[in-house]
Structure formats: C-alpha cells, structure tokens
Write an enzyme that holds these catalytic residues in place. Structure first.
Site, short mmCIF file in Angstrom:
data_model
loop_
_atom_site.label_atom_id
_atom_site.label_comp_id
_atom_site.label_asym_id
_atom_site.label_seq_id
_atom_site.Cartn_x
_atom_site.Cartn_y
_atom_site.Cartn_z
N CYS A 1 12.82 59.36 79.00
CA CYS A 1 12.42 60.26 77.91
C CYS A 1 13.23 61.57 77.94
O CYS A 1 13.32 62.24 76.91
CB CYS A 1 10.94 60.56 77.99
SG CYS A 1 10.45 61.35 79.54
N HIS B 1 2.03 60.94 75.78
CA HIS B 1 3.21 61.40 75.04
C HIS B 1 3.54 60.36 73.96
O HIS B 1 4.57 59.69 74.02
CB HIS B 1 4.38 61.59 76.00
CG HIS B 1 5.49 62.46 75.48
ND1 HIS B 1 5.45 63.05 74.23
CD2 HIS B 1 6.68 62.81 76.02
CE1 HIS B 1 6.57 63.74 74.04
NE2 HIS B 1 7.32 63.62 75.11
N ASP C 1 10.82 58.27 84.50
CA ASP C 1 10.62 59.66 84.06
C ASP C 1 10.63 60.52 85.31
O ASP C 1 10.57 60.01 86.44
CB ASP C 1 9.28 59.76 83.31
CG ASP C 1 9.01 61.17 82.78
OD1 ASP C 1 9.97 61.96 82.65
OD2 ASP C 1 7.84 61.49 82.50
N ARG D 1 1.85 70.77 71.84
CA ARG D 1 2.19 70.35 73.21
C ARG D 1 1.39 71.23 74.16
O ARG D 1 1.57 72.45 74.18
CB ARG D 1 3.69 70.49 73.47
CG ARG D 1 4.02 70.46 74.96
CD ARG D 1 5.48 70.30 75.25
NE ARG D 1 5.96 68.98 74.90
CZ ARG D 1 7.12 68.47 75.32
NH1 ARG D 1 7.91 69.19 76.10
NH2 ARG D 1 7.49 67.26 74.99
N GLN E 1 6.98 60.17 71.90
CA GLN E 1 8.08 59.69 72.74
C GLN E 1 8.12 58.16 72.78
O GLN E 1 9.16 57.54 72.58
CB GLN E 1 7.90 60.24 74.17
CG GLN E 1 8.95 59.76 75.15
CD GLN E 1 10.32 60.31 74.81
OE1 GLN E 1 10.48 61.50 74.69
NE2 GLN E 1 11.32 59.44 74.66
N ARG F 1 13.87 60.32 68.38
CA ARG F 1 12.70 61.19 68.25
C ARG F 1 12.68 61.80 66.85
O ARG F 1 11.64 61.90 66.21
CB ARG F 1 12.74 62.32 69.30
CG ARG F 1 12.56 61.90 70.75
CD ARG F 1 11.16 61.47 71.06
NE ARG F 1 10.16 62.48 70.77
CZ ARG F 1 9.81 63.49 71.58
NH1 ARG F 1 10.38 63.61 72.76
NH2 ARG F 1 8.87 64.36 71.24
#
Ligand code: CP
Ligand code: NVA
Length: 307
Positions: free
Chosen positions: A264, A129, A224, A102, A132, A292
């Site tokens: 998310c 991402h 988001d 990340r 996700q 996830r």
C-alpha cells in the site's frame, strides 16, 4: 451505498460498479476528457494522521471531477480541542457534501456517519483501510483479468490493511492466506465477518504463522509496514519479531508463475520488503498507488452525485 466505511458493509455488485466506473474514469483521464460530475460539491478531508497518497489522490480526484476539497488537519479544527463528533458531524453536514476522514478510532468514523447527513469515506483507521484495498483489487483485476479463483498472500502485520484485505478478498471470492507472527493476527471480529462472506463466495480463507505456507502458489504477495502510525514506540520489538516475515526473493520463489507484488506504501526497504522485490519486475506498487486516484473518484461520484 451511503458511505464507504467498511468493505463488509458493501456488496460485491457495488464493488463491481466501483471498478467499472474506475476503469472508465481512468481511460477518460488519459484521453484528456474533463468532468463536471461533482461541480459545486465540496469534500472535507479530516486528517488526524499523516498521508501522501490519500490526501493527494482525494484532493486531485475531487478537482478532476469538477468539485472542491478542504484539507482539515484535526489539530487545526475544534475537533482537536474536544468538540464532539456529534457537533462536528452536524455542522459539517450544513456546509459540505461529503467527508473523508483518516483517524485512529474506527468508531469515530462510524459516529461521524451516524450523526451527520452526508456520505463519509474511511481514509484509514486503526482497524481498516477500505479505499486502499479497493484500489489493490482493481489493480489485480487490470493485470490478471479476474479476481475469483486467484490466491492472495498477505505476509506481515495483521493490521488495518490486512483486515480490509480479508474483507475485500472474501467479498469478491479471492482465496486469501494471511501469515502473521503469534500475537499480531487480524482483528477477530473482522475474521468472523470475512469467514461469513467467504462461505457465500466459496473462497478459501487461511490464517497461519508460516510465511511460506501463505506465499506458496500465490498470485499476489502483499505486505505492509511493520510499524503502523501510532505504533512508533514499538518499533524495536516489532522489527525483531517480523524479520522472518520479510518479503524477499527467497519467499517470493514459492509464489505461482507471474505472481505480482503489492504494497500500500509507504514502504520500508530492507524491512518488510527487500529492494529487489519492490523495485523488481513483479512489483506493481506505483500502478497500485495511481489507482487510488481512479477508484476514489468512482467512490466519490457514486456517493456524492446523488446529493
Ligand atoms: N497507502 C496510503 O494510504 O498512503 P498514505 O498514508 O500516503 O495516504
Ligand atoms: N498500516 C499502515 C498503513 C499506511 C497507509 C498504517 O496504518 O500506518
């Protein structure tokens, strides 16, 4: 599939396989079945940004598959003091069996994959991402039983999550309408890639500044945070600009019957989403977060078992 860096790089068939394995692993976990699929394997997890879900779900997922994980804060390893991506990739490839990273710059993740000899998983960059969005699509599939022909509405910032959502929906043939304020749209290169996939799958891809246009008839409404990691200095201006894009009861009333809400997480109630929506009956955000774990276990099994 050698790496998971961008959803544009993988095929619809590979996504289908990920979902089949995810469903199996999810069911088996609930039944108490244990696995040794990744016994003796180690995943290095490099983090240059904060995380709750990504860190915990990858670590727990690795453990549940019989493997081991290493949390590597980029400030604690020599990468944070200027060691090159090339040297880091070369060295880590000799110790471990996979890397989840990340970070900020997307090209750092691509370089890690190019210079190393082990699978690399993108755990979020400024641009994308993908893990996700695979968990999101899997959640929709569980609830709705299909993806093709459904309409996804994303309302808010054209950020990493929105970019990967464009990639993912176009790949699986789900209509997508993204509503962002002027100047906050998705990445142009990603829009082009998604358009080329949408042409193949025959789904609609619409970009607008109108949140009502996006929400109208939608099967899923997704948002988001307005302030992604690294954008903290822009918080004030962003909050003002994005307020008309809040997902609340009024906006949700334009959605189709049985529409679901996804986010998310982490979420900021009263900002991008109102409390009554995220904590209401149409919200699937915690199932989404749980998924996830299952989806990333499938990804790790597919990438690292072959080593
Ligand atoms: N959704 C997500 O990636 O959460 P974290 O930042 O907590 O990992
Ligand atoms: N867009 C957000 C997602 C967090 C999971 C960020 O990059 O901070």
């Amino acid at each position: 599939m050698k790496h998971l860096i961008s959803l544009f790089d993988i095929t619809a068939e590979e996504i289908e396989s990920i979902f089949t394995i995810s469903a199996k692993l999810k069911k088996e976990l609930k039944e108490g079945k244990t696995h040794h699929i990744l016994q003796g394997k180690t995943l290095g997890m490099i983090f240059s940004k904060s995380s709750t879900r990504t860190r915990v779900s990858f670590e727990v997922g690795m453990y549940q598959l019989g493997g081991h994980s290493l949390f590597l804060n980029s400030n604690d390893i020599q990468l944070g003091r200027g060691e090159t991506i090339y040297d880091t990739a070369q060295v880590l490839s000799r110790y471990i069996n996979g890397i989840m990273i990340r970070t900020f710059k997307h090209s750092d993740v691509e370089d890690l994959a190019r210079f190393g000899t082990i699978p690399v998983i993108n755990g979020l960059t400024d641009l994308m991402h993908p893990c996700q969005i695979l968990a999101d699509l899997f959640t929709i599939l569980e609830v709705k039983g299909r993806l093709k022909g459904l309409k996804m509405a994303y309302v808010g910032d054209g950020n990493n999550v929105a970019n990967s959502l464009l990639h993912g929906c176009a790949k699986v043939g789900m209509d997508i309408c993204i509503a962002t304020p002027e100047g906050y749209g998705c990445d142009e290169g990603i829009i082009e890639e998604a358009r080329s996939d949408a042409k193949k799958t025959g789904c609609k891809l619409v970009l607008t500044e109108d949140p009502v246009e996006a929400a109208t008839g939608a099967d899923v409404i997704y948002t988001d945070t307005w302030v992604s990691m690294g954008q903290e200095a822009e918080k004030e201006i962003r909050t003002k600009t994005f307020m008309p894009y809040q997902v609340n009861k009024k906006l949700f009333s334009h959605a189709g019957n049985n529409a679901m809400f996804l986010h998310c997480l982490p979420a900021y109630r009263g900002m991008e989403v109102s409390e009554d929506i995220i904590d209401g009956p149409d919200s699937a955000v915690f199932e989404e977060a749980e998924n996830r774990l299952h989806v990333q276990k499938a990804i790790m099994a597919m990438l690292m078992q072959k080593l």
